[in-house]
Design a protein around this motif. Structure first.
Motif, PDB file in Angstrom:
ATOM      1  N   LEU A   1       0.825  -1.206   0.000  1.00  0.00           N
ATOM      2  CA  LEU A   1       0.000   0.000   0.000  1.00  0.00           C
ATOM      3  C   LEU A   1       0.862   1.259   0.000  1.00  0.00           C
ATOM      4  O   LEU A   1       0.470   2.286  -0.569  1.00  0.00           O
ATOM      5  CB  LEU A   1      -0.922   0.008   1.221  1.00  0.00           C
ATOM      6  CG  LEU A   1      -2.082  -0.995   1.199  1.00  0.00           C
ATOM      7  CD1 LEU A   1      -2.899  -0.894   2.482  1.00  0.00           C
ATOM      8  CD2 LEU A   1      -2.975  -0.757  -0.015  1.00  0.00           C
TER       9      LEU A   1
ATOM     10  N   LEU B   1      -6.157   7.911  -0.024  1.00  0.00           N
ATOM     11  CA  LEU B   1      -6.774   6.752   0.634  1.00  0.00           C
ATOM     12  C   LEU B   1      -5.719   5.726   1.039  1.00  0.00           C
ATOM     13  O   LEU B   1      -5.716   5.222   2.167  1.00  0.00           O
ATOM     14  CB  LEU B   1      -7.804   6.122  -0.301  1.00  0.00           C
ATOM     15  CG  LEU B   1      -8.480   4.839   0.205  1.00  0.00           C
ATOM     16  CD1 LEU B   1      -9.291   5.139   1.462  1.00  0.00           C
ATOM     17  CD2 LEU B   1      -9.367   4.231  -0.874  1.00  0.00           C
ATOM     18  N   PHE B   2      -4.809   5.405   0.124  1.00  0.00           N
ATOM     19  CA  PHE B   2      -3.748   4.441   0.429  1.00  0.00           C
ATOM     20  C   PHE B   2      -2.860   4.945   1.566  1.00  0.00           C
ATOM     21  O   PHE B   2      -2.516   4.197   2.486  1.00  0.00           O
ATOM     22  CB  PHE B   2      -2.891   4.187  -0.812  1.00  0.00           C
ATOM     23  CG  PHE B   2      -3.594   3.404  -1.883  1.00  0.00           C
ATOM     24  CD1 PHE B   2      -4.561   2.466  -1.564  1.00  0.00           C
ATOM     25  CD2 PHE B   2      -3.289   3.586  -3.224  1.00  0.00           C
ATOM     26  CE1 PHE B   2      -5.214   1.737  -2.544  1.00  0.00           C
ATOM     27  CE2 PHE B   2      -3.930   2.868  -4.213  1.00  0.00           C
ATOM     28  CZ  PHE B   2      -4.891   1.938  -3.873  1.00  0.00           C
TER      29      PHE B   2
ATOM     30  N   THR C   1       0.733   4.194  -2.803  1.00  0.00           N
ATOM     31  CA  THR C   1       0.613   5.635  -2.538  1.00  0.00           C
ATOM     32  C   THR C   1       1.458   6.445  -3.504  1.00  0.00           C
ATOM     33  O   THR C   1       1.105   7.576  -3.871  1.00  0.00           O
ATOM     34  CB  THR C   1       1.060   5.934  -1.093  1.00  0.00           C
ATOM     35  OG1 THR C   1       0.220   5.218  -0.186  1.00  0.00           O
ATOM     36  CG2 THR C   1       0.989   7.416  -0.792  1.00  0.00           C
TER      37      THR C   1
ATOM     38  N   TRP D   1      -2.787   4.516   9.544  1.00  0.00           N
ATOM     39  CA  TRP D   1      -3.573   3.983  10.657  1.00  0.00           C
ATOM     40  C   TRP D   1      -3.246   2.520  10.941  1.00  0.00           C
ATOM     41  O   TRP D   1      -3.355   2.063  12.093  1.00  0.00           O
ATOM     42  CB  TRP D   1      -5.060   4.168  10.383  1.00  0.00           C
ATOM     43  CG  TRP D   1      -5.462   5.608  10.456  1.00  0.00           C
ATOM     44  CD1 TRP D   1      -5.858   6.406   9.443  1.00  0.00           C
ATOM     45  CD2 TRP D   1      -5.433   6.440  11.622  1.00  0.00           C
ATOM     46  NE1 TRP D   1      -6.096   7.693   9.880  1.00  0.00           N
ATOM     47  CE2 TRP D   1      -5.847   7.738  11.221  1.00  0.00           C
ATOM     48  CE3 TRP D   1      -5.103   6.224  12.962  1.00  0.00           C
ATOM     49  CZ2 TRP D   1      -5.921   8.803  12.123  1.00  0.00           C
ATOM     50  CZ3 TRP D   1      -5.180   7.284  13.854  1.00  0.00           C
ATOM     51  CH2 TRP D   1      -5.591   8.554  13.433  1.00  0.00           C
ATOM     52  N   MET D   2      -2.815   1.757   9.920  1.00  0.00           N
ATOM     53  CA  MET D   2      -2.356   0.382  10.173  1.00  0.00           C
ATOM     54  C   MET D   2      -1.121   0.389  11.074  1.00  0.00           C
ATOM     55  O   MET D   2      -0.976  -0.445  11.975  1.00  0.00           O
ATOM     56  CB  MET D   2      -2.021  -0.310   8.850  1.00  0.00           C
ATOM     57  CG  MET D   2      -3.206  -0.803   8.067  1.00  0.00           C
ATOM     58  SD  MET D   2      -2.681  -1.658   6.564  1.00  0.00           S
ATOM     59  CE  MET D   2      -4.267  -1.979   5.812  1.00  0.00           C
TER      60      MET D   2
ATOM     61  N   ALA E   1      -4.630   4.689   4.905  1.00  0.00           N
ATOM     62  CA  ALA E   1      -4.762   3.300   5.356  1.00  0.00           C
ATOM     63  C   ALA E   1      -3.457   2.810   5.988  1.00  0.00           C
ATOM     64  O   ALA E   1      -3.462   2.181   7.054  1.00  0.00           O
ATOM     65  CB  ALA E   1      -5.151   2.414   4.168  1.00  0.00           C
TER      66      ALA E   1
END
Length: 422
Positions: free
Chosen positions: A71, A87-88, A75, A94-95, A91
């Motif tokens: 991911l 969005l990528f 990006t 927060w991961m 994500a």
């Protein structure tokens, strides 16, 4: 031509609102540079992230070894889709934060093992940078502060009972410092880019305003000349009439002259009083591009064509075509340039033009239409805005592999906007 049109990037046919693209380009550069930085930090943190895992391939390991790096690379890839890029980035950010928390809670990994080391807090830098890409600077600062809090409270979490508070608060302060070091230059760069875009918008608006004032000045001069040459000369003759017959004739001529002046004052560029013959226009068009090595293709002999074209339309077509030819000669030196004139659909032979298309095509390397800088006013103002001002449209079709096509068109009674006029 049709195949190329389907694949090409298109510039709007109406005068688009002034939309700078410097900020979009800057965000793409930031995403790619921060993505590379994040990949480096993730790689450095992997030994701590996967400590004590042995050969176990649980979901947490798949996430941190495979999904997060993939991911992060994603990006960096989207060039046009800023929303997907954000969005990528969000994500992944927060991961990383969620993984840090879950490890110290003992939910994933070997955090509860007696010989386990605390999860790498240094990976917070990757999360802060990606949070800046995903949202904005304030979001990145908030993300960094939240990560700092998690680093600070490690000693009270199940996997951090052996952690000393002295080490914890030092790491927390370092996380805050790292957040500021990452966010501050990004913040300054974004502010500078927005200021530059605003200045460029102001410059283009002033340029367009000056062009409109010049056009109004030329129109006033034309009306003044008409007043002097037709109306005043007729009135002078009437005042010096030596007989009643001459006075009556002069009076009729004066009324006709005043009517003509009124018609010209409200002329929309389509009346007979504001027209030039087609031969004269084509001659002026050829003269406007005579300084460049361009092949001019006009309608062949024997084909029914209208006899006249509105002056305002002729002027806009000539100036826009000349600008397109100059751009082609400048940015595609040595490439073949072709200028062609078409009269699509039914044309009233001997009457006024109903629809005209002028195309300037070159075989150069082409370019990305969406990447035209705002300061390139030769395209956005001198071509697109100029044609719109005459009630027409301009369309720029180009790809890096197939050269460039500039299509100028005007249709009587409508601006020629939209695909239906192609």
């Amino acid at each position: 031509m049709q195949e190329r049109s389907r694949k090409a990037r298109r510039a709007g046919t109406s005068p688009a609102a002034i939309t700078p693209n410097t900020e979009d380009q800057t965000e793409l550069v930031l995403a790619r540079s921060i993505g590379a930085f994040a990949l480096l930090l993730i790689a450095l943190a992997l030994p701590d992230l996967l400590q004590g895992g042995g050969n176990r391939m649980g979901v947490d390991y798949v996430v941190f070894v495979v999904l997060i790096p993939v991911l992060t690379v994603a990006t960096m890839v989207p060039k046009k889709r800023g929303n997907l890029r954000r969005l990528f980035a969000g994500a992944v950010a927060w991961m990383i934060l969620l993984g840090f928390l879950l490890w110290h809670l003992g939910v994933i990994g070997n955090g509860l093992s007696p010989d386990a080391r605390p999860w790498s807090w240094g990976i917070a830098g990757a999360g802060v940078g990606l949070a800046a890409v995903a949202r904005n600077n304030k979001m990145a600062v908030g993300y960094g502060l939240l990560f700092s809090v998690l680093v600070f409270i490690i000693p009270v979490l199940p996997a951090g009972t052996s952690r000393q508070w002295a080490d914890s608060w030092q790491d927390s302060l370092l996380t805050i410092a790292m957040t500021l070091v990452i966010v501050a230059p990004i913040w300054a760069l974004r502010v500078a880019v927005r200021a530059q875009d605003r200045a460029a918008v102001d410059a283009v608006e002033k340029f367009a305003g000056a062009a409109r004032l010049e056009a109004m000045s030329l129109e006033r001069a034309r009306l003044d000349a008409l007043t002097h040459d037709i109306v005043l000369s007729t009135l002078i003759v009437a005042s010096q009439a030596s007989s009643q017959e001459v006075a009556d004739a002069a009076r009729v001529a004066a009324v006709a002259a005043l009517a003509q002046l009124e018609a010209v004052a409200h002329d929309d560029g389509t009346s007979d009083g504001g027209s030039v013959t087609l031969d004269e226009w084509l001659g002026r068009l050829a003269g406007a591009v005579a300084g460049s090595a361009v092949v001019v293709e006009a309608p062949g002999e024997g084909k029914p064509v209208p006899a006249s074209i509105p002056v305002t339309v002729a002027r806009a077509l000539n100036q826009s075509a000349a600008e397109a030819v100059r751009n082609a000669a400048k940015h595609a030196p040595g490439a073949g340039i072709r200028l062609s004139v078409h009269f699509p659909g039914h044309q009233p032979a001997g009457g006024e033009l109903a629809h005209v298309v002028v195309e300037v095509e070159d075989s150069g390397p082409g370019f990305d239409v969406d990447a035209i800088p705002l300061e390139r006013m030769g395209v956005k103002v001198s071509i697109i805005e100029r044609m719109h001002g005459a009630g027409g449209s301009a369309q720029i079709i180009s790809t890096p592999e197939t050269g460039t096509l500039v299509r100028l068109q005007w249709r009587q009674g409508r601006g020629g906007h939209g695909p239906e006029d192609q």
